[in-house]
Design a protein around this motif. Structure first.
Motif, PDB file in Angstrom:
ATOM      1  N   ALA A   1      -9.541 -16.994  20.486  1.00  9.21           N
ATOM      2  CA  ALA A   1      -8.209 -16.380  20.579  1.00  9.21           C
ATOM      3  C   ALA A   1      -7.093 -17.409  20.592  1.00  9.21           C
ATOM      4  N   LYS A   2      -7.381 -18.628  20.168  1.00  8.11           N
ATOM      5  CA  LYS A   2      -6.395 -19.706  20.327  1.00  8.11           C
ATOM      6  C   LYS A   2      -5.091 -19.463  19.563  1.00  8.11           C
ATOM      7  N   ASP A   3      -5.131 -18.673  18.476  1.00  8.92           N
ATOM      8  CA  ASP A   3      -3.920 -18.396  17.711  1.00  8.92           C
ATOM      9  C   ASP A   3      -3.418 -16.971  17.922  1.00  8.92           C
ATOM     10  N   ILE A   4      -3.936 -16.288  18.940  1.00 12.67           N
ATOM     11  CA  ILE A   4      -3.520 -14.917  19.255  1.00 12.67           C
ATOM     12  C   ILE A   4      -2.633 -14.950  20.494  1.00 12.67           C
ATOM     13  N   GLU A   5      -1.496 -14.288  20.431  1.00 13.96           N
ATOM     14  CA  GLU A   5      -0.627 -14.176  21.603  1.00 13.96           C
ATOM     15  C   GLU A   5      -1.018 -12.916  22.374  1.00 13.96           C
ATOM     16  N   TYR A   6      -1.351 -13.077  23.652  1.00 13.31           N
ATOM     17  CA  TYR A   6      -1.739 -11.926  24.463  1.00 13.31           C
ATOM     18  C   TYR A   6      -1.263 -12.141  25.892  1.00 13.31           C
ATOM     19  N   ASP A   7      -0.933 -11.015  26.533  1.00 16.93           N
ATOM     20  CA  ASP A   7      -0.404 -11.035  27.892  1.00 16.93           C
ATOM     21  C   ASP A   7      -1.444 -10.641  28.928  1.00 16.93           C
ATOM     22  N   VAL A   8      -2.335  -9.724  28.549  1.00 21.04           N
ATOM     23  CA  VAL A   8      -3.337  -9.186  29.470  1.00 21.04           C
ATOM     24  C   VAL A   8      -4.681  -9.107  28.743  1.00 21.04           C
ATOM     25  N   ILE A   9      -5.756  -9.009  29.527  1.00 19.03           N
ATOM     26  CA  ILE A   9      -7.110  -9.043  28.966  1.00 19.03           C
ATOM     27  C   ILE A   9      -7.933  -7.903  29.553  1.00 19.03           C
ATOM     28  N   SER A  10      -8.758  -7.291  28.704  1.00 27.93           N
ATOM     29  CA  SER A  10      -9.788  -6.354  29.135  1.00 27.93           C
ATOM     30  C   SER A  10     -11.137  -6.940  28.740  1.00 27.93           C
ATOM     31  N   ILE A  11     -12.098  -6.907  29.659  1.00 31.38           N
ATOM     32  CA  ILE A  11     -13.431  -7.432  29.360  1.00 31.38           C
ATOM     33  C   ILE A  11     -14.476  -6.385  29.721  1.00 31.38           C
ATOM     34  N   GLY A  12     -15.315  -6.047  28.755  1.00 34.32           N
ATOM     35  CA  GLY A  12     -16.478  -5.210  28.998  1.00 34.32           C
ATOM     36  C   GLY A  12     -17.681  -6.093  29.293  1.00 34.32           C
ATOM     37  N   GLY A  41      -6.072 -17.160  33.939  1.00 37.50           N
ATOM     38  CA  GLY A  41      -4.695 -17.280  34.388  1.00 37.50           C
ATOM     39  C   GLY A  41      -3.791 -16.178  33.877  1.00 37.50           C
ATOM     40  N   LYS A  42      -4.366 -14.999  33.612  1.00 29.21           N
ATOM     41  CA  LYS A  42      -3.604 -13.854  33.124  1.00 29.21           C
ATOM     42  C   LYS A  42      -4.096 -12.586  33.812  1.00 29.21           C
ATOM     43  N   PRO A  43      -3.265 -11.549  33.868  1.00 34.38           N
ATOM     44  CA  PRO A  43      -3.747 -10.260  34.380  1.00 34.38           C
ATOM     45  C   PRO A  43      -4.959  -9.798  33.580  1.00 34.38           C
ATOM     46  N   LEU A  44      -5.966  -9.320  34.268  1.00 31.43           N
ATOM     47  CA  LEU A  44      -7.247  -9.038  33.619  1.00 31.43           C
ATOM     48  C   LEU A  44      -7.919  -7.850  34.297  1.00 31.43           C
ATOM     49  N   LYS A  45      -8.566  -7.009  33.505  1.00 32.54           N
ATOM     50  CA  LYS A  45      -9.379  -5.911  34.022  1.00 32.54           C
ATOM     51  C   LYS A  45     -10.796  -6.082  33.494  1.00 32.54           C
ATOM     52  N   LEU A  46     -11.718  -6.267  34.414  1.00 28.95           N
ATOM     53  CA  LEU A  46     -13.132  -6.396  34.078  1.00 28.95           C
ATOM     54  C   LEU A  46     -13.822  -5.095  34.446  1.00 28.95           C
ATOM     55  N   LEU A  47     -14.562  -4.524  33.520  1.00 29.87           N
ATOM     56  CA  LEU A  47     -15.289  -3.298  33.799  1.00 29.87           C
ATOM     57  C   LEU A  47     -16.606  -3.301  33.044  1.00 29.87           C
ATOM     58  N   ASN A  48     -17.507  -2.455  33.482  1.00 28.96           N
ATOM     59  CA  ASN A  48     -18.794  -2.333  32.817  1.00 28.96           C
ATOM     60  C   ASN A  48     -18.592  -1.989  31.344  1.00 28.96           C
ATOM     61  N   ASP A  49     -19.402  -2.582  30.462  1.00 29.67           N
ATOM     62  CA  ASP A  49     -19.197  -2.396  29.026  1.00 29.67           C
ATOM     63  C   ASP A  49     -19.403  -0.949  28.581  1.00 29.67           C
ATOM     64  N   ALA A  50     -20.372  -0.251  29.192  1.00 28.43           N
ATOM     65  CA  ALA A  50     -20.570   1.157  28.842  1.00 28.43           C
ATOM     66  C   ALA A  50     -19.357   1.983  29.248  1.00 28.43           C
ATOM     67  N   LEU A  51     -18.765   1.663  30.386  1.00 25.82           N
ATOM     68  CA  LEU A  51     -17.583   2.391  30.831  1.00 25.82           C
ATOM     69  C   LEU A  51     -16.412   2.142  29.894  1.00 25.82           C
ATOM     70  N   MET A  52     -16.267   0.921  29.398  1.00 26.27           N
ATOM     71  CA  MET A  52     -15.172   0.627  28.485  1.00 26.27           C
ATOM     72  C   MET A  52     -15.310   1.439  27.203  1.00 26.27           C
ATOM     73  N   GLN A  53     -16.547   1.560  26.674  1.00 26.72           N
ATOM     74  CA  GLN A  53     -16.742   2.373  25.482  1.00 26.72           C
ATOM     75  C   GLN A  53     -16.572   3.858  25.793  1.00 26.72           C
ATOM     76  N   ALA A  54     -16.972   4.282  26.990  1.00 20.52           N
ATOM     77  CA  ALA A  54     -16.767   5.676  27.378  1.00 20.52           C
ATOM     78  C   ALA A  54     -15.282   6.027  27.377  1.00 20.52           C
ATOM     79  N   ILE A  55     -14.462   5.138  27.917  1.00 19.47           N
ATOM     80  CA  ILE A  55     -13.014   5.382  27.957  1.00 19.47           C
ATOM     81  C   ILE A  55     -12.455   5.460  26.545  1.00 19.47           C
ATOM     82  N   GLY A  56     -12.945   4.601  25.658  1.00 20.29           N
ATOM     83  CA  GLY A  56     -12.501   4.651  24.269  1.00 20.29           C
ATOM     84  C   GLY A  56     -12.959   5.899  23.539  1.00 20.29           C
TER      85      GLY A  56
END
Length: 229
Positions: A53-64, A95-110
């Motif tokens: 992500a070195k050339d991507i500008e992002y403010d927050v992160i979600s991780i499954g 060093g950024k706002p981040l939400k970590l959640l179970n990967d199955a839950l992330m796909q369920a939400i999507g």
């Protein structure tokens, strides 16, 4: 609390950590991925994400994450990755706002379209989650006992497919889905994961999932204030 409009303006980086691949996606940017595997540590994953992500500008992160999560950190080591995940502080690492959640839950939400959704991910193991009237709830059904002192994952995960063959594996998938539906009473069930392509038909009441919806779940948890984690 930020309004929905303020949340939508945030630039989001969504990350999907799998047993074989580590993938990232940000709106307006093509999906990027690198290999993960049984030696990948949490620190190595962070380094790989930052590099991709070195050339991507992002403010927050979600991780499954492929395992249980508590207070935004992994509460257990993953079955199919390397060491050093349990208790790892991803917020400090990025060093950024981040939400970590179970990967199955992330796909369920999507995948969620209202009501009571049961999500089952047929992959290396068995992912499971529900969203009930916008409340997102991770489940850990994979390691519950099932037949001959084994677990649901032993029968419907990838090793069950390899060990028992396609026809027996498919029969087990249909049986397990029916049991979960009877117990949890979903309005609909979405089946996703890497092994979904092995099913030429789906059990009653099921929809075919799309793994790319995991990224949509990662975006949605920042954009949609009606989703309760």
């Amino acid at each position: 609390m930020n309004s929905d409009n303020e949340s939508i303006e945030r630039r989001i980086l969504a990350v999907d950590i799998g047993g074989n691949n580590l993938k990232i996606l940000s709106p307006g940017v093509e999906e990027r991925k690198t290999k993960s595997g049984p030696t990948l540590s949490a620190r190595q994953a962070v380094d790989a994400i930052i590099l991709m992500a070195k050339d991507i500008e992002y403010d927050v992160i979600s991780i499954g994450y492929p395992g249980p999560v508590h207070n935004n950190t992994p509460s257990r080591e993953p079955a199919n990755l390397g060491p050093g995940w349990q208790g790892f502080d991803f917020v400090e690492a990025f060093g950024k706002p981040l939400k970590l959640l179970n990967d199955a839950l992330m796909q369920a939400i999507g995948s969620y379209k209202g009501g009571r959704l049961l999500f089952l991910g047929l992959g290396t193991g068995l992912g499971s989650a529900m969203v009930i009237e916008n409340v997102a709830q991770p489940l850990e059904l994979a390691h519950l006992p099932y037949k001959k002192l084994q677990t649901f994952e032993d029968y419907v995960g990838k090793r069950g497919l390899v060990r028992r063959g396609h026809m027996k594996w498919k029969a087990s998938v249909f049986d397990v889905v029916a049991r979960f539906q009877a117990a949890l009473l979903p309005d609909y069930t979405v089946i996703g994961g890497g092994q979904i392509d092995e099913l030429d038909e789906l059990p009653n009441g099921c929809l075919r999932g799309d793994n790319r919806l995991a990224f949509q779940g990662g975006f949605r948890i920042w954009q949609d204030s009606s989703i309760i984690l």
